[in-house]
Each structure stands twice: as C-alpha cells, then as structure tokens.
Enzyme design. Structure first.
Site, mmCIF file in Angstrom:
data_model
loop_
_atom_site.group_PDB
_atom_site.id
_atom_site.type_symbol
_atom_site.label_atom_id
_atom_site.label_comp_id
_atom_site.label_asym_id
_atom_site.label_seq_id
_atom_site.Cartn_x
_atom_site.Cartn_y
_atom_site.Cartn_z
ATOM 1 N N ARG A 43 39.864 49.703 48.429
ATOM 2 C CA ARG A 43 40.140 48.407 47.810
ATOM 3 C C ARG A 43 41.520 48.318 47.166
ATOM 4 N NH1 ARG A 43 34.594 46.071 45.027
ATOM 5 N NH2 ARG A 43 33.222 46.349 46.848
ATOM 6 N N ASP A 144 33.867 33.278 36.556
ATOM 7 C CA ASP A 144 33.929 34.603 37.160
ATOM 8 C C ASP A 144 35.254 35.234 36.765
ATOM 9 O OD1 ASP A 144 32.175 35.973 39.630
ATOM 10 O OD2 ASP A 144 34.205 36.766 39.445
#
Length: 286
Positions: A43, A144
């Site tokens: 990632r 979020d």
C-alpha cells in the site's frame, strides 16, 4: 537490523514496519497487527516510488519531520481499509426503518465510517422508503478519515455490479442509469443525496464539531482496527452524543459489552445508551 522481503525494490526493515505501526496508531488510531508487513509494503510502495525514495526509512523520516506535511493524507489513505457494499449486514436496516417511524422529531443520523458511500446511501434509501414525504426531515452526516473515499462517496457513481443485488424497483427509484461513456454505471438520484452531508473526520480529533443529540450512529466494522483503550474512549463519546433512546449500530464481529458501561446491548450488534450514563453534550470534545 533485519530487512523484510529484501528482494523487493524498496527496502523495508522490521524497524521501519514498527515505525509505520506507531505512526498510523498515533495519527488515526489504527492498530496494525504484526503480520501486516506485506499489506504495508504493497500500500505504501507506490507513494514512496512517486516521491523518488528507495527506502521506507527516508519516507518515514519525512513524515516524522513535519506533522503537517501534505503526504500524511496519502499515508493515512493508503493504510485505511474500505470494505463496504450496499445494504451490508442487511438485518440492521429494518431496525433503522422502525426506529425512524417511531420518532416524531426530525431524525439525525451519523455514519462515522462512510467509506465510498454505500452505507450512507443505503441509510438514505431506507429512510426514504420508511418515511416517504417526511424523508426531508431526516439528516445524515457521513464521515470518513480517507479523503479519497469521501470524494467517491460525494460523486455517488457506481458500477452496475455494485448495485446488482438491489431490486429493480430500488434501482429505478433511487439511481440514474448511465449512457454513452457512462454505460454500465449508475448515479445516485439528487433527491437521495440532498439530505446527506459528507466530510472528512478523524475520530481521534479532540472536537468532532457534531451537533447532538443524535438518533442513530452507525459505527460498523471500524472498531476492529482500534485497540481496546481507543475503543473505550470512542464509545464513551458516542454515548454522549446519543439521545436516551438513540441507537448505535455495530459490525457483526464487534462486541462492546465488556468495554463500556455507557451502552447496553439491545439486540444483535445494536446498542442503546444505558440509563444513568453521563449527560450528553450538544457538541462532543475530548
């Protein structure tokens, strides 16, 4: 010092990995398991290459040197998991509908892990079906920590595969079908999104700037990424925002009964504020 997966083109040492774990925990509360080395590499590697580094150490040193560096946003986004779908854990939505119908005042809902929007739009659909013309009285705050996910949620554009499990009636009522370059895609109807406010929010922030009291909080499959002390602090703050008859919806693998006394289990993965818990503020700060 042991190198991890030394055959990779970027050097990630065990010390680097521990540094990543500490930084993401401090920044976002995420508790990375010791076996997540491969995930961290996959990632973060793209960002590290883009910036021209060959070692994780140099990238991490850059972050540590400047707490306001723009790269922090990419760092957090990369390590945030966005697993979601429309009407995930479907048993919650009839309970939400019944709760909405039982209230006379405008309904206030917060979903604190909105991800790419499927959950808040599922909530909006449920409320539209339950309340009919009174849907305008409901408001949904969708937050979020992942800035990219919130951007996707705000656009409200999804593939036909994303909505394939919905009934044709729901698709016709709540989505616009794409044509031309947008063929195979759908877009959320403006009438559905008008009562949803999307914004970026880090649950570790000392002030959420959320006006209470709230009728419903959705915090599903998020607490599993936090350690127990962080979970306890967040649950106390959630309880402080809820009405006395407000509901907290949790994920299927989450159990808060042994973490807080301010919330009590009402039904499967659904909690309510416990009687005698602290007075709720209109805004919550740490």
């Amino acid at each position: 010092m042991l190198a991890v997966r030394n055959e990779r083109d970027l050097l990630l040492t065990s010390e680097d990995f521990e540094c990543v774990r500490k930084l993401i925990h401090a920044r976002a509360g995420i508790s990375l398991a010791p076996h997540k080395t491969e995930m961290v590499y996959s990632r973060l590697a793209k960002r590290i290459r883009v910036l021209g580094h060959t070692r994780f150490r140099d990238y991490l040193s850059m972050l540590q040197a400047d707490a306001s560096h723009v790269e922090w946003e990419h760092f957090v986004n990369a390590l945030t998991t966005n697993l979601t779908s429309f009407f995930r854990e479907a048993h919650h939505f009839p309970l939400l509908a019944a709760h909405a119908k039982a209230r006379s005042a405008p309904l206030k809902v917060w979903t604190c892990a909105a991800s790419t929007g499927e959950e808040p739009y599922s909530i909006a659909i449920t409320l539209a079906e339950a309340l009919g013309a009174n849907q305008r009285a409901a408001s949904i705050l969708a937050t979020d920590i992942d800035t990219r996910a919130i951007e996707v949620a705000q656009r409200g554009i999804y593939s036909m595969n994303d909505v394939s499990k919905m009934s044709s009636e729901r698709l016709q009522r709540f989505f616009l079908k794409g044509t031309g370059e947008r063929e195979g895609m759908v877009r959320v109807q403006p009438s559905l999104s008008q009562n949803i406010t999307f914004r970026v929010l880090n649950l570790l922030d000392s002030n959420w700037n959320i006006d209470g009291p709230l009728d419903v909080i959705f915090c599903r499959n998020l607490m599993i990424y936090f350690d127990k002390p962080t979970q306890a602090r967040l649950l106390e703050r959630f309880a402080g925002l809820l009405r006395e008859d407000g509901l907290l919806f949790a994920g299927h693998s989450e159990n808060f009964s042994n973490i807080t006394q301010s919330l009590r289990l009402r039904s499967h993965t659904v909690y309510e504020r416990a009687l005698g818990s602290s007075q709720r503020p209109t805004k919550v700060s740490a």
